[in-house]
Design an enzyme around this catalytic site. Structure first.
Site, PDB file in Angstrom:
ATOM      1  CD  GLU A   1      -3.326  -0.652   1.862  1.00 32.34           C
ATOM      2  OE1 GLU A   1      -3.985   0.393   1.748  1.00 32.34           O
ATOM      3  OE2 GLU A   1      -3.574  -1.531   2.703  1.00 32.34           O
TER       4      GLU A   1
ATOM      5  CD  GLU B   1      -3.630  -1.752   9.145  1.00 33.39           C
ATOM      6  OE1 GLU B   1      -2.799  -2.673   9.008  1.00 33.39           O
ATOM      7  OE2 GLU B   1      -4.310  -1.290   8.222  1.00 33.39           O
TER       8      GLU B   1
HETATM    9  C1  BGC Z   1      -5.177   1.443   5.033  1.00 37.00           C
HETATM   10  C2  BGC Z   1      -5.729   2.413   6.009  1.00 37.00           C
HETATM   11  C3  BGC Z   1      -6.756   3.205   5.272  1.00 37.00           C
HETATM   12  C4  BGC Z   1      -7.842   2.212   4.992  1.00 37.00           C
HETATM   13  C5  BGC Z   1      -9.126   2.748   4.477  1.00 37.00           C
HETATM   14  C6  BGC Z   1      -6.267   0.500   4.689  1.00 37.00           C
HETATM   15  O1  BGC Z   1      -5.883  -0.545   3.899  1.00 37.00           O
HETATM   16  O2  BGC Z   1      -4.020   0.849   5.469  1.00 37.00           O
HETATM   17  O3  BGC Z   1      -4.902   2.992   6.850  1.00 37.00           O
HETATM   18  O4  BGC Z   1      -7.176   4.375   5.830  1.00 37.00           O
HETATM   19  O5  BGC Z   1      -7.378   1.164   4.200  1.00 37.00           O
HETATM   20  O6  BGC Z   1     -10.074   2.236   5.247  1.00 37.00           O
END
Ligand code: BGC
Length: 897
Positions: free
Chosen positions: A489, A756
């Protein structure tokens, strides 16, 4: 907005005394243009200037300034500002002062200095000379063309080179303007130009790419000079996102460079990229932002970037094109910030060596080794270890995060060029014998903006959480604020950034960083007004979800509050307005629902332990964004819009209240922590119901045995709302919690940055579970606001005035906080001594503070060396309303007793 300046300049006497008999004991330092010291490549036509004042006197202040801007240092030292002489301007402004002189041209060099008048009306001496240089302002200023290696193997890394002749005249000045699609390293005569990494960084390449400007005067010599570049894919063509398919281009990699050399006689010679350049495969046989890099030492071409190299076998560069804008450098470059030496080295399997850096960090490894020719060394990076001690890469999803080195038999010191990793452990395979612990070093890389805040308390757990917050920020303030640095990501997710922005601003000087990111957001905005979930916009299409899209309003607001920057509001006013109007258009009876009613309504309170119904979040953020827009319209003097959006916000809040507040149960939908927090924090809950909603919140927290169960959105408000509503002690219990879910739980489980998920340790070993994700670290703002007591004052933003309101709590004994504001160091140190409180303050020159002392015991008096602040006996301090005090600049040693 610049009107104040013209009016003041007109009313003051512009003819100044030629010499002053008495000067104020004032030093001027940190002269910055556009937030940088002597920058090159400025494209603003009214660049903003700032300076700091060194003056330890109480009440030190600037009452007027004079700026001189000249075309040569000689003119300036004769006190002549041939480009601009501001005259004496009666103003305390020393930050964001716009240049108002003669029009500026491409490449123009300007020299400037400033003097100020102090609180007694005495002038300072002139400052040292500072400078700035304009960039290439027009497309026509670029005389060369984009070149590439052609289309056969589009994205393979390549070298490009060209030898140029400079004759025997002395070089007065040389500037390199350079950029690449994707990433480039540039060399002159074998030496790397500048210490920036992964240039040109990441922008919305569909719209623009930034170029860099370097002073290369000392890198050139008489006669033959070699120019060389090395190209890699990075964000441009590597493939972004979990499906790997999103890219701005399939390639080929491209280079654009322009070297302008001014000789002693004043003549200028220019060398540009064109089809006289040549290219060759580089030893980087594979490079990918997520998967890593493979480097083959057998393909090295010694001397390729030096003069005299035989490039007869190289191929001619092909002309390439780019439809976007070549934009001046706005983003604070990525640089190496520190090196970490491993704390342990293990051999979990024969020949597999695992280095433990002891810290979840972002950057890459430098490895020193020697293995037989043709052998491959493999470096696998990970945040975690399996039980058997080998690296665990399952949570990196499709990202391979693996570097490979193919040896030519000689010893080497290697680091990658066109990738980066988020990791704590590196497993090296292919070595013939056990390496030294120091054979591998972790190179920490992040945006080159400085950490300006430091924060420490008597509470070890709070310190550990705070440290993890700073590490979450370090690795994710890369060229944009990324969600995470390790898996597939690493995107500029808006929700994460907006909730963390206040904390981030306490840690780092982010004015330029946010301004540049707002350009990315603007570049990605749809003509209908919606913005995208990630910016630069790629991978995820719009319209952005509630709490995510609103970053386009919240970020300018927070940048104004912390850094006093009005221009970010001006520049992005249309973007914000289109976003709020978009929500308005999409709403029905002022209820804004993302997606279908009853369907999926966005990310909601993402990753919450107790999920909050997500439908109402759309309208909550609609009300909040409209309210902030109204405030910002007011700041710009647009009273019509200010009124309109204030009314809109109030109406949306009323609509929210009538739709979502249940009169019978006296609850918001779900009754979760976040369902209470958002309407409280955004001012949606009517005054008469606030106590009830706070009670609902506290009851929920008690039922959860004093744990936060919030996701990204609610976490930003839980402790601030508790502390503001008489529940500071509960906030303290939450920050001190060490069982799941809590920040302390992460620390207890060995986290070295912010996770996270609240339960990253036990949840999905593979898949979405990053150990370096700053969002839940948004609690840092509360630590600054309440524990240190450093609060912003919106009447005088950017720390022109600070509100100091420490809130001792529980067994917290002391706090030391220091913050390098645009005016100088602000320090707040407090210590409890029984029922007494020692309070040492430093208020920077040209600013003031409101002190709101805590109530430790009834009738306590604020004193300094026996003098009573309440009786106005302390120099620099005057009593204000409700037990508060106003303090002028200076250092104070106060005691509350
Ligand atoms: C990310 C988050 C992001 C989210 C959206 C994820 O995969 O890592 O931090 O805000 O997607 O819901």
């Amino acid at each position: 907005m610049k009107k104040w300046f013209l009016i003041l300049a007109a009313v003051v006497n512009l003819s100044l005394p030629s010499c002053d008999t008495s000067q104020a004991p004032v030093g001027l330092y940190d002269l910055l243009c556009e937030g940088q010291e002597d920058p090159l490549g400025i494209d603003r036509l009214q660049p903003e200037l700032q300076w700091k004042i060194k003056d330890s006197r109480r009440g030190a202040a600037q009452t007027a300034f004079q700026l001189l801007v000249a075309s040569s240092p000689a003119l300036l030292s004769g006190d002549q500002g041939d480009l601009w002489d501001s005259g004496k301007v009666e103003s305390s402004r020393s930050v964001h002062v716009p240049y108002q002189g003669a029009p500026l041209a491409s490449g123009q060099q300007l020299f400037w200095k400033v003097r100020v008048w102090d609180q007694e009306g005495k002038p300072s001496a002139w400052s040292e000379t500072a400078s700035w240089e304009m960039g290439l302002l027009e497309p026509a200023d670029w005389k060369g063309s984009w070149v590439s290696r052609g289309t056969d193997t589009p994205c393979r890394s390549a070298f490009m080179r060209k030898e140029v002749e400079l004759g025997d005249q002395q070089i007065a000045k040389a500037r390199l303007f350079v950029t690449g699609l994707g990433s480039y390293l540039f060399y002159i005569n074998g030496n790397k130009v500048g210490n920036d990494l992964l240039t040109p960084g990441w922008t919305d390449f569909r719209k623009r790419v930034e170029y860099q400007v370097y002073d290369v005067t000392d890198m050139l010599k008489e006669g033959a000079n070699a120019l060389g570049a090395e190209l890699g894919s990075m964000w441009w063509s590597g493939g972004l996102g979990w499906q790997g398919g999103s890219r701005y281009s399939e390639g080929p990699l491209q280079l654009m460079a322009q070297l302008e050399v001014t000789l002693e006689d004043g003549s200028m010679t220019r060398f540009v990229t064109d089809t006289t350049w040549k290219w060759h495969d580089s030893p980087v046989v594979y490079d990918h932002i997520y998967h890593g890099e493979t480097y083959d030492y057998n393909l090295e071409l010694p001397g390729w970037n030096e003069p005299g190299f035989d490039d007869a076998g190289w191929q001619t560069a092909l002309p390439a094109s780019y439809g976007g804008l070549l934009s001046a450098p706005r983003f604070p470059a990525l640089r190496e910030q520190m090196e970490i030496t491993p704390i342990a080295l293990t051999e979990p399997l024969p020949g597999e060596y695992v280095f433990d850096l002891g810290q979840n960090m972002v950057g890459w490894a430098r490895l020193m080794a020697q293995v037989p020719k043709g052998d491959t060394l493999t470096l696998r990076y990970a945040e975690l270890l399996h039980d058997d001690g080998t690296v665990a890469q399952e949570n990196l999803r499709s990202a391979k995060v693996t570097d490979r080195i193919i040896s030519n038999g000689e010893s080497f010191v290697w680091e990658p060029r066109f990738t980066y990793h988020g990791f704590r452990y590196v497993q090296v395979s292919g070595l013939k014998e056990k390496p030294e612990l120091t054979a591998l070093v972790g190179k920490v890389i992040h945006t080159s903006e400085p950490f300006i805040g430091s924060f420490e308390t008597s509470d070890k757990l709070v310190n550990a959480i705070y440290k993890n917050i700073t590490w979450g920020q370090r690795g994710n303030f890369f060229t944009v604020p990324t969600d995470c640095p390790q898996r597939d990501e690493r995107l500029g997710w808006m929700g994460d950034a907006q909730i963390f922005a206040p904390t981030a601003n306490f840690n780092m000087q982010l004015n330029r960083f946010w301004s540049k990111w707002m350009t990315d957001i603007a570049d990605g905005q749809d003509s209908s007004g919606f913005v995208c979930d990630v910016n630069p916009a790629i991978v995820v299409g719009g319209p952005s979800k509630p709490g995510w899209g609103d970053a386009c309003v919240i970020i300018p607001w927070m940048t104004w509050r912390y850094f006093g920057d009005t221009r970010i509001i001006e520049d992005n006013y249309a973007v914000m307005k289109k976003w709020v109007d978009y929500m308005h258009k999409q709403s029905q009876e002022l209820i804004y629902i993302w997606g279908e009613k009853g369907g999926w309504n966005g990310y909601g309170d993402w990753i919450a332990v107790e999920p909050t119904p997500s439908e109402p979040i759309g309208t909550a953020y609609f009300a909040y964004s409209a309210a902030l827009l109204s405030r910002m319209a007011g700041i710009l003097g647009n009273s019509t819009d200010s009124l309109h959006y204030a009314e809109l916000s109030a109406q949306v809040a009323a609509a929210y209240q009538s739709r979502y507040w249940d009169q019978d149960s006296l609850k918001y939908p779900g009754g979760t922590q976040t369902s209470n927090l958002l309407p409280l924090a955004f001012g949606i809950t009517p005054a008469g119901l606030r106590d009830q909603v706070v009670t609902n919140l506290v009851e929920n927290i008690k039922a959860k045995e004093y744990h936060p169960t919030t996701g990204f959105l609610g976490t930003g408000y839980i402790l601030p709302v508790l502390s503001e509503t008489g529940n500071h002690d509960i906030a303290w219990r939450l920050i001190n919690q060490t069982t799941y879910p809590s920040w302390g739980y992460m620390v207890e489980k060995g986290a070295t940055s912010i996770w996270e998920l609240w339960n990253s340790d036990s949840e999905r070993p593979e898949g979405m579970n990053s150990r370096n994700h700053f969002a839940l670290g948004c609690v840092g703002e509360w630590m600054w606001n309440t524990l240190a007591g450093v609060n912003l004052c919106d009447k005088e933003p950017g720390f022109k005035r600070v509100i100091i309101k420490p809130r001792p709590v529980g067994d917290l004994q002391w706090v030391k906080a220091q913050y390098d504001t645009n005016y100088g160091i602000l320090a707040v140190n407090w210590k409890r001594e029984g029922e007494r409180l020692k309070l040492s303050l430093t208020i920077p020159p040209n600013t003031s503070a409101v002190i709101i002392p805590p109530t430790l015991k009834a009738g306590a008096v604020l004193k300094e060396k026996g003098k009573n602040a309440g009786a106005a006996e302390i120099e620099g301090i005057t009593p204000g309303e409700n037990g508060s005090f106003t303090a002028l600049a200076g250092s104070y040693e106060l005691i509350l007793e």
